[in-house]
Design a protein around this motif. Structure first.
Motif, PDB file in Angstrom:
ATOM      1  N   PRO A 113     -45.184 -19.367  -3.119  1.00 44.16           N
ATOM      2  CA  PRO A 113     -45.052 -20.163  -2.340  1.00 44.16           C
ATOM      3  C   PRO A 113     -43.959 -19.665  -0.903  1.00 44.16           C
ATOM      4  CG  PRO A 113     -44.515 -21.621  -3.886  1.00 44.16           C
ATOM      5  CD  PRO A 113     -44.921 -20.311  -3.693  1.00 44.16           C
ATOM      6  N   ASP A 114     -42.711 -18.814  -1.046  1.00 52.95           N
ATOM      7  CA  ASP A 114     -41.708 -18.526  -0.581  1.00 52.95           C
ATOM      8  C   ASP A 114     -42.093 -16.986   0.366  1.00 52.95           C
ATOM      9  OD1 ASP A 114     -41.393 -17.438  -2.533  1.00 52.95           O
ATOM     10  OD2 ASP A 114     -39.043 -17.862  -2.739  1.00 52.95           O
ATOM     11  N   THR A 115     -43.233 -17.255  -0.113  1.00 51.37           N
ATOM     12  CA  THR A 115     -43.412 -15.269   0.167  1.00 51.37           C
ATOM     13  C   THR A 115     -44.878 -14.590  -0.105  1.00 51.37           C
ATOM     14  OG1 THR A 115     -42.704 -14.176  -1.815  1.00 51.37           O
ATOM     15  CG2 THR A 115     -41.726 -13.901  -0.129  1.00 51.37           C
ATOM     16  N   PRO A 116     -46.061 -15.880   0.558  1.00 49.14           N
ATOM     17  CA  PRO A 116     -47.105 -16.097   0.232  1.00 49.14           C
ATOM     18  C   PRO A 116     -47.629 -14.139   0.457  1.00 49.14           C
ATOM     19  CG  PRO A 116     -46.516 -17.711   1.995  1.00 49.14           C
ATOM     20  CD  PRO A 116     -45.390 -16.809   1.594  1.00 49.14           C
ATOM     21  N   VAL A 117     -49.019 -14.408  -0.329  1.00 44.10           N
ATOM     22  CA  VAL A 117     -49.275 -12.954  -0.348  1.00 44.10           C
ATOM     23  C   VAL A 117     -50.744 -13.176   1.024  1.00 44.10           C
ATOM     24  CG1 VAL A 117     -50.917 -11.030  -1.026  1.00 44.10           C
ATOM     25  CG2 VAL A 117     -49.026 -11.772  -2.294  1.00 44.10           C
ATOM     26  N   PHE A 118     -51.197 -12.033   1.887  1.00 46.84           N
ATOM     27  CA  PHE A 118     -51.724 -12.293   2.120  1.00 46.84           C
ATOM     28  C   PHE A 118     -52.337 -10.708   2.494  1.00 46.84           C
ATOM     29  CE2 PHE A 118     -48.811 -10.559   5.616  1.00 46.84           C
ATOM     30  CZ  PHE A 118     -50.254  -9.477   6.643  1.00 46.84           C
TER      31      PHE A 118
ATOM     32  N   VAL B 292     -53.770 -18.250  -2.359  1.00 44.62           N
ATOM     33  CA  VAL B 292     -53.463 -19.149  -3.057  1.00 44.62           C
ATOM     34  C   VAL B 292     -53.171 -20.328  -3.808  1.00 44.62           C
ATOM     35  CG1 VAL B 292     -52.189 -19.588  -0.486  1.00 44.62           C
ATOM     36  CG2 VAL B 292     -54.206 -21.204  -1.885  1.00 44.62           C
ATOM     37  N   SER B 293     -51.976 -21.104  -4.449  1.00 45.21           N
ATOM     38  CA  SER B 293     -52.510 -21.394  -5.873  1.00 45.21           C
ATOM     39  C   SER B 293     -52.005 -23.170  -5.776  1.00 45.21           C
ATOM     40  CB  SER B 293     -51.883 -20.910  -6.826  1.00 45.21           C
ATOM     41  OG  SER B 293     -50.604 -20.880  -6.693  1.00 45.21           O
ATOM     42  N   ASP B 294     -51.038 -23.559  -6.302  1.00 44.07           N
ATOM     43  CA  ASP B 294     -50.143 -23.801  -6.124  1.00 44.07           C
ATOM     44  C   ASP B 294     -49.384 -25.143  -4.644  1.00 44.07           C
ATOM     45  OD1 ASP B 294     -48.127 -23.065  -6.587  1.00 44.07           O
ATOM     46  OD2 ASP B 294     -46.797 -24.033  -7.801  1.00 44.07           O
ATOM     47  N   PHE B 295     -49.893 -24.323  -3.740  1.00 44.28           N
ATOM     48  CA  PHE B 295     -49.529 -24.367  -2.266  1.00 44.28           C
ATOM     49  C   PHE B 295     -50.098 -24.197  -1.210  1.00 44.28           C
ATOM     50  CE2 PHE B 295     -49.396 -19.821  -3.477  1.00 44.28           C
ATOM     51  CZ  PHE B 295     -49.278 -19.049  -2.056  1.00 44.28           C
ATOM     52  N   THR B 296     -50.323 -24.592   0.735  1.00 45.19           N
ATOM     53  CA  THR B 296     -50.736 -25.060   1.415  1.00 45.19           C
ATOM     54  C   THR B 296     -50.675 -23.849   2.382  1.00 45.19           C
ATOM     55  OG1 THR B 296     -51.788 -26.835   0.388  1.00 45.19           O
ATOM     56  CG2 THR B 296     -52.883 -25.565   2.354  1.00 45.19           C
TER      57      THR B 296
ATOM     58  N   LEU C 158     -53.339  -4.245  16.995  1.00 39.91           N
ATOM     59  CA  LEU C 158     -53.118  -2.976  16.438  1.00 39.91           C
ATOM     60  C   LEU C 158     -52.619  -2.516  14.924  1.00 39.91           C
ATOM     61  CD1 LEU C 158     -54.777  -0.004  16.340  1.00 39.91           C
ATOM     62  CD2 LEU C 158     -52.081   0.025  18.457  1.00 39.91           C
ATOM     63  N   LYS C 159     -50.977  -3.840  15.504  1.00 40.29           N
ATOM     64  CA  LYS C 159     -49.888  -3.686  13.926  1.00 40.29           C
ATOM     65  C   LYS C 159     -49.119  -4.856  14.550  1.00 40.29           C
ATOM     66  CE  LYS C 159     -46.243  -1.766  12.699  1.00 40.29           C
ATOM     67  NZ  LYS C 159     -45.213  -0.942  13.629  1.00 40.29           N
ATOM     68  N   PHE C 160     -49.013  -5.252  13.380  1.00 35.57           N
ATOM     69  CA  PHE C 160     -47.878  -6.939  13.125  1.00 35.57           C
ATOM     70  C   PHE C 160     -46.562  -6.315  13.012  1.00 35.57           C
ATOM     71  CE2 PHE C 160     -51.754  -8.492  10.806  1.00 35.57           C
ATOM     72  CZ  PHE C 160     -51.779  -9.755  11.523  1.00 35.57           C
ATOM     73  N   LYS C 161     -46.417  -7.318  14.056  1.00 37.11           N
ATOM     74  CA  LYS C 161     -44.348  -6.728  14.265  1.00 37.11           C
ATOM     75  C   LYS C 161     -44.059  -7.666  13.340  1.00 37.11           C
ATOM     76  CE  LYS C 161     -42.744  -4.538  17.386  1.00 37.11           C
ATOM     77  NZ  LYS C 161     -42.325  -2.697  17.261  1.00 37.11           N
ATOM     78  N   ASP C 162     -44.299  -8.484  13.899  1.00 35.76           N
ATOM     79  CA  ASP C 162     -43.769  -9.768  13.212  1.00 35.76           C
ATOM     80  C   ASP C 162     -44.351 -10.398  12.836  1.00 35.76           C
ATOM     81  OD1 ASP C 162     -41.329 -11.145  11.584  1.00 35.76           O
ATOM     82  OD2 ASP C 162     -41.159 -12.055  13.910  1.00 35.76           O
ATOM     83  N   MET C 163     -44.823 -11.914  11.447  1.00 35.57           N
ATOM     84  CA  MET C 163     -45.273 -12.868  11.274  1.00 35.57           C
ATOM     85  C   MET C 163     -44.654 -13.406   9.998  1.00 35.57           C
ATOM     86  SD  MET C 163     -48.918 -13.193   9.584  1.00 35.57           S
ATOM     87  CE  MET C 163     -49.454 -11.960   8.731  1.00 35.57           C
ATOM     88  N   GLU C 164     -44.984 -15.233   9.825  1.00 34.44           N
ATOM     89  CA  GLU C 164     -44.111 -15.609   9.893  1.00 34.44           C
ATOM     90  C   GLU C 164     -45.607 -16.287   9.094  1.00 34.44           C
ATOM     91  OE1 GLU C 164     -39.966 -16.838  10.066  1.00 34.44           O
ATOM     92  OE2 GLU C 164     -40.703 -17.258  11.773  1.00 34.44           O
ATOM     93  N   VAL C 165     -45.660 -17.754   8.044  1.00 27.53           N
ATOM     94  CA  VAL C 165     -46.752 -18.791   7.789  1.00 27.53           C
ATOM     95  C   VAL C 165     -45.792 -19.871   7.319  1.00 27.53           C
ATOM     96  CG1 VAL C 165     -46.462 -17.777   5.032  1.00 27.53           C
ATOM     97  CG2 VAL C 165     -48.558 -19.062   5.759  1.00 27.53           C
ATOM     98  N   ASN C 166     -46.223 -21.362   8.425  1.00 31.13           N
ATOM     99  CA  ASN C 166     -45.677 -22.587   7.741  1.00 31.13           C
ATOM    100  C   ASN C 166     -46.479 -22.533   6.372  1.00 31.13           C
ATOM    101  OD1 ASN C 166     -46.607 -25.558   8.420  1.00 31.13           O
ATOM    102  ND2 ASN C 166     -44.472 -25.277   9.223  1.00 31.13           N
ATOM    103  N   VAL C 167     -45.824 -23.042   4.973  1.00 32.81           N
ATOM    104  CA  VAL C 167     -46.361 -23.829   4.065  1.00 32.81           C
ATOM    105  C   VAL C 167     -46.018 -24.873   3.362  1.00 32.81           C
ATOM    106  CG1 VAL C 167     -45.840 -22.623   1.270  1.00 32.81           C
ATOM    107  CG2 VAL C 167     -45.784 -21.344   3.104  1.00 32.81           C
ATOM    108  N   THR C 168     -46.876 -25.854   2.917  1.00 32.80           N
ATOM    109  CA  THR C 168     -46.661 -26.305   1.704  1.00 32.80           C
ATOM    110  C   THR C 168     -47.119 -26.689   0.772  1.00 32.80           C
ATOM    111  OG1 THR C 168     -47.042 -28.683   4.247  1.00 32.80           O
ATOM    112  CG2 THR C 168     -47.118 -29.165   2.115  1.00 32.80           C
ATOM    113  N   LYS C 169     -45.719 -27.266  -0.109  1.00 30.64           N
ATOM    114  CA  LYS C 169     -45.809 -27.258  -1.337  1.00 30.64           C
ATOM    115  C   LYS C 169     -45.002 -28.681  -1.640  1.00 30.64           C
ATOM    116  CE  LYS C 169     -44.744 -25.397  -6.391  1.00 30.64           C
ATOM    117  NZ  LYS C 169     -44.288 -24.377  -6.865  1.00 30.64           N
ATOM    118  N   GLY C 170     -45.767 -29.902  -2.538  1.00 32.02           N
ATOM    119  CA  GLY C 170     -45.674 -31.222  -2.565  1.00 32.02           C
ATOM    120  C   GLY C 170     -45.041 -31.650  -1.270  1.00 32.02           C
TER     121      GLY C 170
END
Length: 203
Positions: free
Chosen positions: A128-133, A144-148, A87-99
């Motif tokens: 990369p430090d604050t990816p948009v979703f 994403v552009s230069d990160f995953t 119904l609603k996100f309370k909290d979310m983080e994403v694991n990002v890889t750059k290089g």
């Protein structure tokens, strides 16, 4: 309170406000709007928006029963299809890889406006430090552009149990649920009446 009793309470309140409205409403419509009202109240309670007459501790207990603790899932092509219960996100983080670097980062939500506009705007561009979703057809899609984006971990508020004809309702905010249901029904009826009114020519 049974669902049948709830329907009767709503019909009585409708009858007091607008007899014509009461005559147009079927029991299954009351149940439909009651479920919408329950979702709306749940979201409002989560934001701390409720009457002083409501027992705060009871509301917190109710919300706690709907919070799904932190879940970690892998992303496929920087995306993940959400469970239907969210119904609603309370909290979310994403694991990002750059290089060669990998880290857990905070996220930002954006609506589905034109991607080219987002890429040109430093306030909406995905970094990369604050990816948009974005949410597209119940799927989280990261720009994403230069990160995953590899995986996410999130805590969420789940959708309340659906009210059905056979349900027994024991919410600590029954009066508020009845009133919100009545409000949604009247708003819907008023919208229907406006749509059926003849257009008056101004010429």
């Amino acid at each position: 309170m049974t669902a049948t009793e709830f329907i009767t309470h709503v019909e009585v309140k409708l009858n007091r406000i607008d007899t014509n409205a009461y005559e147009d409403v079927r029991p299954e419509e009351v149940i439909f709007f009651a479920n919408n009202a329950l979702k709306a109240l749940t979201l409002a309670f989560d934001l701390g928006m409720y009457s002083q007459l409501v027992d705060k501790s009871a509301i917190n207990t109710y919300l706690a029963s709907l919070i799904v603790p932190q879940t970690e899932v892998n992303l496929t092509a920087n995306a993940y299809t959400l469970p239907a219960t969210v119904l609603k996100f309370k909290d979310m983080e994403v694991n990002v890889t750059k290089g060669t670097e990998t880290a857990w980062c905070t996220t930002r939500f954006l609506d589905n406006n034109n991607k080219s506009i987002r890429e040109d705007n430093p306030f909406t561009k995905s970094f990369p430090d604050t990816p948009v979703f974005r949410l597209i057809n119940s799927k989280i899609q990261f720009d994403v552009s230069d990160f995953t984006c590899n995986k996410i971990r999130f805590e969420y508020l789940k959708t309340p149990t659906v009210i059905e004809d056979s349900s027994t309702l024991t919410y600590p905010f029954m009066e508020e649920l009845e009133d919100k249901t009545v409000t949604l029904i009247l708003e819907n009826l008023e919208a229907q009446r406006l749509q059926t009114q003849p257009v008056v020519s101004k010429s």
